[in-house]
Structure formats: structure tokens, C-alpha cells
Motif scaffolding. Structure first.
Motif, mmCIF file in Angstrom:
data_model
loop_
_atom_site.group_PDB
_atom_site.id
_atom_site.type_symbol
_atom_site.label_atom_id
_atom_site.label_comp_id
_atom_site.label_asym_id
_atom_site.label_seq_id
_atom_site.Cartn_x
_atom_site.Cartn_y
_atom_site.Cartn_z
ATOM 1 N N GLN A 1 0.841 -1.191 0.000
ATOM 2 C CA GLN A 1 0.000 0.000 0.000
ATOM 3 C C GLN A 1 0.880 1.247 0.000
ATOM 4 O OE1 GLN A 1 -2.688 -0.385 3.311
ATOM 5 N NE2 GLN A 1 -3.394 -2.396 2.653
ATOM 6 N N GLY A 2 0.713 2.076 -1.015
ATOM 7 C CA GLY A 2 1.510 3.290 -1.121
ATOM 8 C C GLY A 2 1.753 3.653 -2.573
ATOM 9 N N LEU A 3 2.434 4.750 -2.756
ATOM 10 C CA LEU A 3 2.797 5.189 -4.101
ATOM 11 C C LEU A 3 3.958 4.360 -4.629
ATOM 12 C CD1 LEU A 3 2.792 9.042 -3.431
ATOM 13 C CD2 LEU A 3 0.979 7.709 -4.515
ATOM 14 N N THR A 4 3.906 4.005 -5.889
ATOM 15 C CA THR A 4 5.022 3.315 -6.539
ATOM 16 C C THR A 4 5.505 4.200 -7.679
ATOM 17 O OG1 THR A 4 4.093 1.153 -5.990
ATOM 18 C CG2 THR A 4 5.788 1.214 -7.690
ATOM 19 N N LEU A 5 6.656 4.801 -7.517
ATOM 20 C CA LEU A 5 7.162 5.757 -8.499
ATOM 21 C C LEU A 5 7.951 5.090 -9.610
ATOM 22 C CD1 LEU A 5 8.264 8.658 -6.113
ATOM 23 C CD2 LEU A 5 6.031 8.216 -7.167
ATOM 24 N N LYS A 6 8.393 3.861 -9.373
ATOM 25 C CA LYS A 6 9.161 3.132 -10.380
ATOM 26 C C LYS A 6 8.876 1.644 -10.197
ATOM 27 C CE LYS A 6 13.889 2.504 -12.115
ATOM 28 N NZ LYS A 6 15.315 2.849 -11.916
ATOM 29 N N PRO A 7 8.634 0.911 -11.265
ATOM 30 C CA PRO A 7 8.356 -0.519 -11.127
ATOM 31 C C PRO A 7 9.453 -1.232 -10.342
ATOM 32 C CG PRO A 7 7.909 0.198 -13.368
ATOM 33 C CD PRO A 7 8.570 1.351 -12.678
ATOM 34 N N GLY A 8 9.030 -2.036 -9.381
ATOM 35 C CA GLY A 8 9.987 -2.789 -8.580
ATOM 36 C C GLY A 8 10.464 -2.087 -7.332
ATOM 37 N N SER A 9 10.175 -0.785 -7.204
ATOM 38 C CA SER A 9 10.592 -0.066 -6.001
ATOM 39 C C SER A 9 9.551 -0.252 -4.909
ATOM 40 C CB SER A 9 10.773 1.425 -6.304
ATOM 41 O OG SER A 9 9.530 2.024 -6.637
ATOM 42 N N PRO A 10 9.923 -0.059 -3.628
ATOM 43 C CA PRO A 10 8.957 -0.249 -2.550
ATOM 44 C C PRO A 10 7.796 0.731 -2.642
ATOM 45 C CG PRO A 10 11.206 -0.158 -1.699
ATOM 46 C CD PRO A 10 11.268 0.267 -3.129
#
Length: 332
Positions: A98-107
Motif C-alpha cells: 500500500q503506497g505510491l510506486t514511483l518506479k516498477p519494482g521499487s517499494p
């Protein structure tokens, strides 16, 4: 004839669909944490009027800034140490994806604003050295969040005081009809009194529904002229210090509000503190009100009118929640 408005089925902020609340209470430390979770990324804002606030990520909710939304709100005792509760909430929510994902694969990056109250002088065991417990409490509060939760001396309100009396956690809701629901959650630790001069009747009594905080009503007309009742007593308790007191609150609704409209909701809700506590917004308090909106219910063409109605209802719910916090704390 106009029908009287009623609370939701739980008379808690979680009557707003999509919200859950988790408490962690540590009796040895005489402190705790309270986390309000959303089921998504809700529009959010904050209004701070106390002179000694302790907050986290409030600027992320400013209408002129980029985010303006939140995944959770974290409250805790512990003064500055308690801000670490949000670290635990962030870690727990990120692990759940749950949260923003700014780049695929990042937390995933959860947005978790929060605020703290001062309870370090209440006699609990604060000898935690380099390992304050607050981050761990944030993790635990996320795991235990549910629609039903306790009021009184629990969670972030465990070590709270209201003037020279026990404070605590309070909540209330109101069903406005047409699918709109408003609710409030508070950790009440104000320097001011929640009682009228009779010491029995809550200042919030006109807003009470179904005897939710005892049903006391004022008798006679005692003069209200002392601007800071019990000042000498409060000074002796160490309460007349900046940041030693506060009312932390969240108001929430299911309307489709923008961040700017949430800001107005939070501003109007601050009047709920002024209705329930005297005095309020002092240099010694850290009064902070967050506002959340799920966006589930679209407002009509009279948007400003409906926003005003929501804000007035939020203030009423907050006044009721403060009185409920102290009432339930007194009941043990």
C-alpha cells in the motif's frame, strides 16, 4: 417536520466506510499509539492552531503542494519520540503493497502524516534508552486495526490529561442522509477544561446525542469569567508548558472533496475543540486537526453549501468526541 439526524451504527469515525482504527496500549509505559487506516489514497488536509504542535508530514497535505492525500494518520503519546509510530505504520503498509510506486519494482511509499501529545511526565516507565517502543507500536496498530475500537484511556490517549483530569480517545459520527456520513476521532490532552464551572456538565452538552457522555445538563447560570480556570493547579502539575498539552483529531467523510476542500473541513472542525474545551488553541497546546475524504459520494451543484454543512457536522462530531473521550476515561 425535519427528522433529527442520528449517529452511524457504531457512533465512531469508522461509520465512514473504508476506515479502520488500531490501538496499542502499554500500561507499563503509560502511553500508546492510535492509527487510522484508509482503504485507499484519500484526499487529506490539516489545520494546526495550537502554539506547541508536534507533527509529521503536514506540509505534504498543503493544498499548494503535490500530494494532498494520505493512506493513514498516526497519533501517539511520547512527545517527539512518538513521531516514530508513523515509521512503523509506513513500514507495515509498504510491506502490504500500500503506497505510491514511483518506479516498477521499487517499494510502495505510504503517505502517513501524524501528530503526538506529551505524556512523558505521567509516571510511566520511560527508560527505553536507544530503543523507544513507538515504531514497534506503529507496526502492531496496523495489524490490529478494525471498525470497532475502544474509547477512553487507550492507545494514544493512555497517558493523556484533560486539564487536571484523565483524558483519552474519543470518537463520534453523524449520518447526514443521502449517503453522506461524517465522523471524528480525537486524542484529548488539552490544558483547558472540558467541564463548565459546575464541574459536571460538559461544555459540549448541547451537541450530545442519546446521553453518549452522561446526559448532564447545566443548572442555574454560573458566571464564566475566568479565562484560565485552575491556572495555579495546572502550573503545579507542569501543564503550563509549551507542547505539554494538545488535542489531536481527525475528521472524515465519504464525500468527493478535493484537498483544498478538506482544508476547509479541517478549519471548520477546529471549532469543535473551541466548543468542547475552554480555553482552546493556547500557546501551550498543539491542537491539530486532520481531515480525510474518501470520494465515494458526489456532492451536488450546491457544492459550497454542502461543504459548509459537512464542516459544521465535523465540528459537532469533534466536540462530542472530546466529551466522550473524557467521559469514557473517567469510567475506567
Amino acid at each position: 417536520m425535519t427528522l433529527a439526524l442520528r449517529p452511524g451504527p457504531l457512533n465512531l469515525i469508522t461509520d465512514v466506510p473504508g476506515l479502520t482504527v488500531g490501538h496499542v496500549t502499554d500500561e507499563a509505559v503509560c502511553s500508546g499509539a492510535t492509527v487510522l487506516r484508509t482503504d485507499g489514497f484519500w484526499a487529506a488536509a490539516v489545520d494546526v492552531r495550537g502554539g506547541g504542535p508536534g507533527t509529521r508530514e503536514t506540509e505534504a497535505l498543503a493544498p499548494e503542494n503535490l500530494v494532498g492525500k494520505a493512506h493513514a494518520i498516526a497519533f501517539a503519546g511520547g512527545s517527539v519520540f512518538g513521531l516514530a509510530v508513523a515509521d512503523g505504520v509506513v513500514a507495515a503498509l509498504s510491506a502490504l503493497g500500500q503506497g505510491l510506486t514511483l518506479k516498477p519494482g521499487s517499494p510502495a511509499i505510504p503517505v502517513v502524516p501524524g501528530a503526538v501529545l506529551h505524556d512523558l511526565g505521567n509516571g510511566g516507565d520511560k527508560a527505553w534508552g536507544l530503543e523507544p517502543p513507538y515504531r514497534r507500536w506503529g507496526l502492531e496498530a496496523v495489524a490490529t486495526a478494525s471498525r470497532e475500537f475502544a474509547l477512553g484511556r487507550v492507545g494514544a490517549g493512555r497517558g493523556a490529561m484533560a486539564g487536571h483530569l484523565p483524558g483519552g480517545i474519543g470518537s463520534a459520527s453523524l449520518d447526514l442522509g443521502g449517503g453522506l456520513v461524517v465522523g471524528a476521532l480525537v486524542a484529548a490532552n488539552p490544558i483547558g477544561s472540558v467541564y463548565m464551572p459546575d464541574g459536571i456538565t460538559f461544555w459540549a452538552w448541547p451537541f450530545e446525542i442519546d446521553g453518549e457522555f452522561g446526559g448532564a445538563r447545566p443548572v442555574g447560570h454560573a458566571a464564566v469569567v475566568d479565562p484560565l480556570p485552575d491556572a495555579s493547579r495546572l502550573a503545579g502539575l507542569g501543564r503550563l508548558q509549551a507542547g505539554a498539552n494538545t488535542t489531536l483529531a481527525v475528521v472524515a467523510c465519504n464525500a468527493d472533496l478535493t484537498t483544498a476542500e478538506c482544508k476547509r473541513l479541517a478549519m471548520m472542525a477546529q471549532d469543535g475543540i473551541a466548543r468542547a474545551v475552554r480555553p482552546a488553541h493556547t500557546p501551550f497546546d498543539g491542537d491539530t486537526v486532520f481531515a480525510l475524504a474518501s470520494g465515494a459520494v458526489a456532492l451536488g451543484e450546491s457544492r459550497a453549501v454542502e461543504l459548509g454543512r459537512l464542516g459544521s457536522a465535523a465540528a459537532d462530531c469533534l466536540a462530542r468526541a472530546i466529551a466522550r473521550a473524557v467521559f469514557e476515561a473517567a469510567r475506567g
